[in-house]
Scaffold this motif. Structure first.
Motif, PDB file in Angstrom:
ATOM      1  N   ALA A  72       0.693  -0.965   0.032  1.00  0.00           N
ATOM      2  CA  ALA A  72      -0.968  -0.340  -0.372  1.00  0.00           C
ATOM      3  C   ALA A  72       0.611   1.029  -0.409  1.00  0.00           C
ATOM      4  CB  ALA A  72      -0.863  -0.340   1.251  1.00  0.00           C
ATOM      5  N   ARG A  73       0.192   2.314  -0.263  1.00  0.00           N
ATOM      6  CA  ARG A  73       0.811   3.620  -0.266  1.00  0.00           C
ATOM      7  C   ARG A  73      -0.042   4.928  -0.007  1.00  0.00           C
ATOM      8  NH1 ARG A  73       3.958   4.796  -5.225  1.00  0.00           N
ATOM      9  NH2 ARG A  73       4.279   2.860  -5.064  1.00  0.00           N
ATOM     10  N   PHE A  74       0.096   6.009   0.398  1.00  0.00           N
ATOM     11  CA  PHE A  74      -0.775   6.586   0.832  1.00  0.00           C
ATOM     12  C   PHE A  74      -0.258   8.641   0.608  1.00  0.00           C
ATOM     13  CE2 PHE A  74      -2.648  10.060   3.834  1.00  0.00           C
ATOM     14  CZ  PHE A  74      -4.319  10.399   3.735  1.00  0.00           C
ATOM     15  N   PRO A  75      -0.259   9.126  -0.444  1.00  0.00           N
ATOM     16  CA  PRO A  75       0.670  10.259  -0.838  1.00  0.00           C
ATOM     17  C   PRO A  75      -0.113  11.461   0.542  1.00  0.00           C
ATOM     18  CG  PRO A  75      -1.585  10.389  -2.032  1.00  0.00           C
ATOM     19  CD  PRO A  75      -1.302   8.546  -1.313  1.00  0.00           C
ATOM     20  N   GLY A  76       0.700  12.652   0.422  1.00  0.00           N
ATOM     21  CA  GLY A  76       1.002  13.427   0.437  1.00  0.00           C
ATOM     22  C   GLY A  76       1.721  14.289   2.526  1.00  0.00           C
ATOM     23  N   VAL A  77       2.026  13.329   2.654  1.00  0.00           N
ATOM     24  CA  VAL A  77       2.610  12.885   4.069  1.00  0.00           C
ATOM     25  C   VAL A  77       4.266  12.797   4.557  1.00  0.00           C
ATOM     26  CG1 VAL A  77       0.343  11.773   5.505  1.00  0.00           C
ATOM     27  CG2 VAL A  77       2.523  10.711   4.622  1.00  0.00           C
ATOM     28  N   THR A  78       4.647  13.899   5.075  1.00  0.00           N
ATOM     29  CA  THR A  78       5.646  14.147   5.857  1.00  0.00           C
ATOM     30  C   THR A  78       6.377  14.034   6.731  1.00  0.00           C
ATOM     31  OG1 THR A  78       7.884  14.807   4.952  1.00  0.00           O
ATOM     32  CG2 THR A  78       6.019  16.130   5.717  1.00  0.00           C
ATOM     33  N   ASN A  79       7.815  13.213   7.300  1.00  0.00           N
ATOM     34  CA  ASN A  79       8.063  13.641   8.675  1.00  0.00           C
ATOM     35  C   ASN A  79       9.355  14.124   8.654  1.00  0.00           C
ATOM     36  OD1 ASN A  79       9.074  11.164   7.185  1.00  0.00           O
ATOM     37  ND2 ASN A  79       8.637   9.102   9.049  1.00  0.00           N
ATOM     38  N   HIS A  80       9.796  14.560   7.938  1.00  0.00           N
ATOM     39  CA  HIS A  80      11.441  14.732   8.255  1.00  0.00           C
ATOM     40  C   HIS A  80      11.559  16.676   6.605  1.00  0.00           C
ATOM     41  CE1 HIS A  80      16.071  14.895   7.107  1.00  0.00           C
ATOM     42  NE2 HIS A  80      16.041  14.483   8.315  1.00  0.00           N
ATOM     43  N   ARG A  81      12.755  17.062   7.324  1.00  0.00           N
ATOM     44  CA  ARG A  81      12.976  18.178   6.633  1.00  0.00           C
ATOM     45  C   ARG A  81      14.104  18.195   6.026  1.00  0.00           C
ATOM     46  NH1 ARG A  81       8.731  22.878   9.382  1.00  0.00           N
ATOM     47  NH2 ARG A  81       9.925  22.114  10.807  1.00  0.00           N
ATOM     48  N   ILE A  82      14.710  18.784   5.226  1.00  0.00           N
ATOM     49  CA  ILE A  82      16.437  18.687   4.954  1.00  0.00           C
ATOM     50  C   ILE A  82      17.318  19.141   5.452  1.00  0.00           C
ATOM     51  CG2 ILE A  82      17.970  19.301   3.359  1.00  0.00           C
ATOM     52  CD1 ILE A  82      16.177  19.026   0.990  1.00  0.00           C
ATOM     53  N   GLY A  83      17.887  18.254   6.172  1.00  0.00           N
ATOM     54  CA  GLY A  83      18.901  19.208   7.124  1.00  0.00           C
ATOM     55  C   GLY A  83      18.258  18.943   8.610  1.00  0.00           C
ATOM     56  N   GLU A  84      17.022  17.930   9.792  1.00  0.00           N
ATOM     57  CA  GLU A  84      17.369  17.960  10.842  1.00  0.00           C
ATOM     58  C   GLU A  84      17.559  16.397  10.990  1.00  0.00           C
ATOM     59  OE1 GLU A  84      12.384  19.630  10.870  1.00  0.00           O
ATOM     60  OE2 GLU A  84      13.106  17.459  10.232  1.00  0.00           O
ATOM     61  N   SER A  85      18.571  16.968  12.432  1.00  0.00           N
ATOM     62  CA  SER A  85      19.207  14.950  12.798  1.00  0.00           C
ATOM     63  C   SER A  85      18.098  14.366  13.670  1.00  0.00           C
ATOM     64  CB  SER A  85      20.154  15.525  13.569  1.00  0.00           C
ATOM     65  OG  SER A  85      19.192  16.248  15.010  1.00  0.00           O
ATOM     66  N   ASP A  86      16.687  14.486  12.921  1.00  0.00           N
ATOM     67  CA  ASP A  86      15.809  13.537  13.357  1.00  0.00           C
ATOM     68  C   ASP A  86      14.995  13.112  13.277  1.00  0.00           C
ATOM     69  OD1 ASP A  86      14.533  16.136  14.695  1.00  0.00           O
ATOM     70  OD2 ASP A  86      13.368  15.079  15.799  1.00  0.00           O
ATOM     71  N   ILE A  87      13.930  12.394  12.915  1.00  0.00           N
ATOM     72  CA  ILE A  87      12.602  11.881  11.764  1.00  0.00           C
ATOM     73  C   ILE A  87      11.389  11.924  13.071  1.00  0.00           C
ATOM     74  CG2 ILE A  87      11.421  10.684  10.911  1.00  0.00           C
ATOM     75  CD1 ILE A  87      14.302   9.196  10.540  1.00  0.00           C
ATOM     76  N   ALA A  88      10.388  13.042  12.951  1.00  0.00           N
ATOM     77  CA  ALA A  88       9.554  13.544  13.540  1.00  0.00           C
ATOM     78  C   ALA A  88       8.108  12.276  13.416  1.00  0.00           C
ATOM     79  CB  ALA A  88       8.893  14.868  13.457  1.00  0.00           C
ATOM     80  N   GLY A  89       7.508  12.249  14.100  1.00  0.00           N
ATOM     81  CA  GLY A  89       6.388  11.267  14.724  1.00  0.00           C
ATOM     82  C   GLY A  89       6.863  10.423  15.414  1.00  0.00           C
ATOM     83  N   GLY A  90       6.193   9.085  14.504  1.00  0.00           N
ATOM     84  CA  GLY A  90       6.363   7.601  15.139  1.00  0.00           C
ATOM     85  C   GLY A  90       5.609   6.907  14.981  1.00  0.00           C
ATOM     86  N   ILE A  91       5.272   5.709  16.090  1.00  0.00           N
ATOM     87  CA  ILE A  91       4.194   4.437  15.932  1.00  0.00           C
ATOM     88  C   ILE A  91       3.384   5.206  16.925  1.00  0.00           C
ATOM     89  CG2 ILE A  91       3.132   2.071  15.462  1.00  0.00           C
ATOM     90  CD1 ILE A  91       5.314   1.798  13.196  1.00  0.00           C
ATOM     91  N   ARG A  92       2.088   4.612  17.368  1.00  0.00           N
ATOM     92  CA  ARG A  92       1.804   4.928  18.512  1.00  0.00           C
ATOM     93  C   ARG A  92       0.668   3.972  19.186  1.00  0.00           C
ATOM     94  NH1 ARG A  92      -2.668  10.430  19.195  1.00  0.00           N
ATOM     95  NH2 ARG A  92      -3.887   9.785  18.050  1.00  0.00           N
ATOM     96  N   TYR A  93       0.453   3.838  20.391  1.00  0.00           N
ATOM     97  CA  TYR A  93      -0.350   2.294  20.652  1.00  0.00           C
ATOM     98  C   TYR A  93      -1.931   3.894  21.430  1.00  0.00           C
ATOM     99  CZ  TYR A  93       2.434  -0.702  18.454  1.00  0.00           C
ATOM    100  OH  TYR A  93       3.150  -1.297  17.266  1.00  0.00           O
TER     101      TYR A  93
END
Length: 232
Positions: free
Chosen positions: A163-184
């Motif tokens: 599957a795929r889902f367009p129009g979302v992101t979790n990182h901007r160039i130059g950031e040293s981490d990755i935003a968000g995650g998987i929650r329960y």
């Protein structure tokens, strides 16, 4: 005769699985000139600490690096032992998602196909989203360009795109981490990501066939993601 039979059986038996309890990148290198994570340093080796005290060090060939924030531990194949999920990049064809264990490469998807094209796993990068007992692996394909969530399942020793889902992101160039995650938060695993323009924090559920998108809050920095991950 029975001794010979036992010896042959031992040779034919698969190697015992080993549980990875810790993993880290090593061998810093500047041989891959991309810098998407804010500096010129990538990694040439993966070090795995195995339950029982053994250390395994895997070194990549010169044309590849680990282009990543940190290795992720997850029991991908359901055998009770952790594998390691990483982002690996090739000088000529860009990034791919790969799974390693102490024996080496377990599985990987295709490289993106062009140098300096990257992908960003969502959180630990894996969960059983649809409850079928098989693990799904999730990442944002080219979070600065394509901005498309991709879902793979690990089955028969390979990563199969489902599957795929367009129009979302979790990182901007130059950031040293990755935003968000998987929650329960009581509704099964949900992916926390940003809208394509970074104005909103979103959650995405997946039941194996369809996505469930919820607009959670305005994006106001990493605190917004922390609140979403805490089910607030």
């Amino acid at each position: 005769m029975w001794r010979l039979a036992a010896f042959v059986a031992a040779l034919a038996a698969p190697a015992a699985a080993e549980n990875v309890v810790e993993a880290r990148y090593d061998a810093p290198t500047t041989r891959y000139a991309h810098g998407v994570l804010g500096d010129a340093i990538e990694w040439g080796a993966l070090v795995m600490e195995v339950e029982g005290g053994r250390t395994v060090r895997l070194v990549l060939p010169q044309e590849r690096v680990f282009e990543d924030v940190a290795p992720r531990l997850y029991d991908v194949d359901g055998d009770g032992d952790n594998e390691v999920i990483v982002v690996e990049s090739h000088q000529a064809v860009g990034a791919r998602l790969a799974i390693y264990d102490p024996g080496g490469l377990v599985a990987a998807n295709d490289y993106i196909g062009q140098a300096n094209r990257w992908l960003a796993p969502i959180g630990v990068g894996a969960a059983d989203f649809d409850g079928d007992g098989l693990v799904e692996l999730v990442y944002i394909d080219r979070p600065h360009l394509a901005k498309t969530l991709r879902v793979f399942t690990f089955v028969d020793g390979a990563l199969k795109p489902i599957a795929r889902f367009p129009g979302v992101t979790n990182h901007r160039i130059g950031e040293s981490d990755i935003a968000g995650g998987i929650r329960y938060c009581g509704r099964g695993p949900e992916m926390i990501v940003a809208s394509v323009n970074w104005e909103r924090v979103l959650s995405l559920g997946f039941n194996g066939q369809r996505f469930a998108l919820n607009d959670l809050a305005p994006h106001e920095g990493r605190e917004s993601f922390a609140r979403a991950m805490a089910c607030e």
